[in-house]
Scaffold this motif. Structure first.
Motif, PDB file in Angstrom:
ATOM      1  N   PRO A   2       0.826  -1.199   0.000  1.00 31.83           N
ATOM      2  CA  PRO A   2       0.000   0.000   0.000  1.00 31.83           C
ATOM      3  C   PRO A   2       0.867   1.260   0.000  1.00 31.83           C
ATOM      4  O   PRO A   2       1.940   1.293   0.583  1.00 31.83           O
ATOM      5  CB  PRO A   2      -0.809  -0.099   1.287  1.00 31.83           C
ATOM      6  CG  PRO A   2      -0.120  -1.096   2.131  1.00 31.83           C
ATOM      7  CD  PRO A   2       0.676  -1.958   1.236  1.00 31.83           C
ATOM      8  N   LYS A   3       0.364   2.249  -0.687  1.00 28.85           N
ATOM      9  CA  LYS A   3       1.078   3.524  -0.805  1.00 28.85           C
ATOM     10  C   LYS A   3       1.054   4.212   0.556  1.00 28.85           C
ATOM     11  O   LYS A   3       0.027   4.265   1.232  1.00 28.85           O
ATOM     12  CB  LYS A   3       0.388   4.385  -1.859  1.00 28.85           C
ATOM     13  CG  LYS A   3       1.099   5.663  -2.145  1.00 28.85           C
ATOM     14  CD  LYS A   3       0.345   6.440  -3.208  1.00 28.85           C
ATOM     15  CE  LYS A   3       0.959   7.803  -3.384  1.00 28.85           C
ATOM     16  NZ  LYS A   3       0.178   8.621  -4.305  1.00 28.85           N
ATOM     17  N   LYS A   4       2.197   4.736   0.974  1.00 26.83           N
ATOM     18  CA  LYS A   4       2.296   5.434   2.254  1.00 26.83           C
ATOM     19  C   LYS A   4       1.661   6.803   2.121  1.00 26.83           C
ATOM     20  O   LYS A   4       1.986   7.572   1.228  1.00 26.83           O
ATOM     21  CB  LYS A   4       3.771   5.601   2.665  1.00 26.83           C
ATOM     22  CG  LYS A   4       4.500   4.317   2.864  1.00 26.83           C
ATOM     23  CD  LYS A   4       4.294   3.809   4.255  1.00 26.83           C
ATOM     24  CE  LYS A   4       5.116   2.547   4.466  1.00 26.83           C
ATOM     25  NZ  LYS A   4       5.023   2.028   5.764  1.00 26.83           N
ATOM     26  N   LYS A   5       0.716   7.096   3.047  1.00 28.59           N
ATOM     27  CA  LYS A   5       0.049   8.395   3.065  1.00 28.59           C
ATOM     28  C   LYS A   5       0.503   9.165   4.287  1.00 28.59           C
ATOM     29  O   LYS A   5       0.853   8.582   5.305  1.00 28.59           O
ATOM     30  CB  LYS A   5      -1.467   8.206   3.217  1.00 28.59           C
ATOM     31  CG  LYS A   5      -2.244   8.075   1.956  1.00 28.59           C
ATOM     32  CD  LYS A   5      -3.734   8.075   2.334  1.00 28.59           C
ATOM     33  CE  LYS A   5      -4.616   8.007   1.149  1.00 28.59           C
ATOM     34  NZ  LYS A   5      -6.025   7.977   1.531  1.00 28.59           N
TER      35      LYS A   5
END
Length: 188
Positions: A2-5
């Motif tokens: 998952p993309k780090k937000k």
């Protein structure tokens, strides 16, 4: 992956997923779980008396919340019912029974027990009280000391069935019964 937000960019769905991840790894004690998620208590079959069906109910209700209905005899007001049931609750509290009381009518109250195994002991106490008309526990009605003679007989036998049969025979007298509403009113 998952993309780090950035935490400041999280919306409600992201926060909910984060909370689920934290709770998944978190160990919750059995006592903190809601009642419906707790595993049932093991039943010791050596304690069951086959002659007494109540002993089976006691063991199956152990550790579960249970409610019983209590009717106060006479024709009390709601305030009188409150006072009388408050005395009963106080006596049970002094005997170390965890009971909560809710008034549901001018002569009825609900006693809620945290541990249903004690329900039959509490029922025995309540039916021995002067102003107790009856106690309803697990669908069974137990007449109390304050019950009229008519109520005690009614609870032991069920004459209503024979009475209903006679009433339907009187009503039918050649008239076919159905579920339709009629314009005529019947006097009861």
């Amino acid at each position: 992956p998952p993309k780090k937000k950035d935490i400041r960019d999280y919306n409600d769905a992201d926060m909910a997923r984060l909370l689920e991840q934290w709770e998944k790894d978190d160990d919750i004690e059995e006592g903190d779980l809601p009642e419906h998620k707790r595993p049932p208590a093991p039943i010791d079959f050596s304690k069951i008396d086959p002659g007494k069906p109540e002993s089976i109910l006691k063991l199956t209700k152990k550790g579960k919340t249970l409610m019983m209905f209590v009717t106060v005899s006479g024709d009390p007001t709601e305030k009188e019912t409150e006072e009388i049931t408050s005395l009963w609750q106080g006596s049970l509290f002094n005997a170390n029974y965890d009971v909560q009381r809710f008034i549901v009518g001018s002569n009825r109250a609900i006693f809620m027990l945290r541990d249903g195994a004690y329900a039959w002991e509490i029922k025995d106490f309540l039916i021995s009280q002067e102003r107790c008309a009856d106690v309803t526990l697990e669908g069974q009605v137990y007449p109390g000391k304050g019950a009229d003679g008519n109520e005690k007989v009614k609870n032991k036998t069920k004459p209503e069935k024979a009475k209903k049969k006679k009433d339907t025979e009187k009503k039918s007298n050649g008239v076919k019964e159905d579920n339709r509403a009629t314009n005529q009113r019947e006097e009861l």
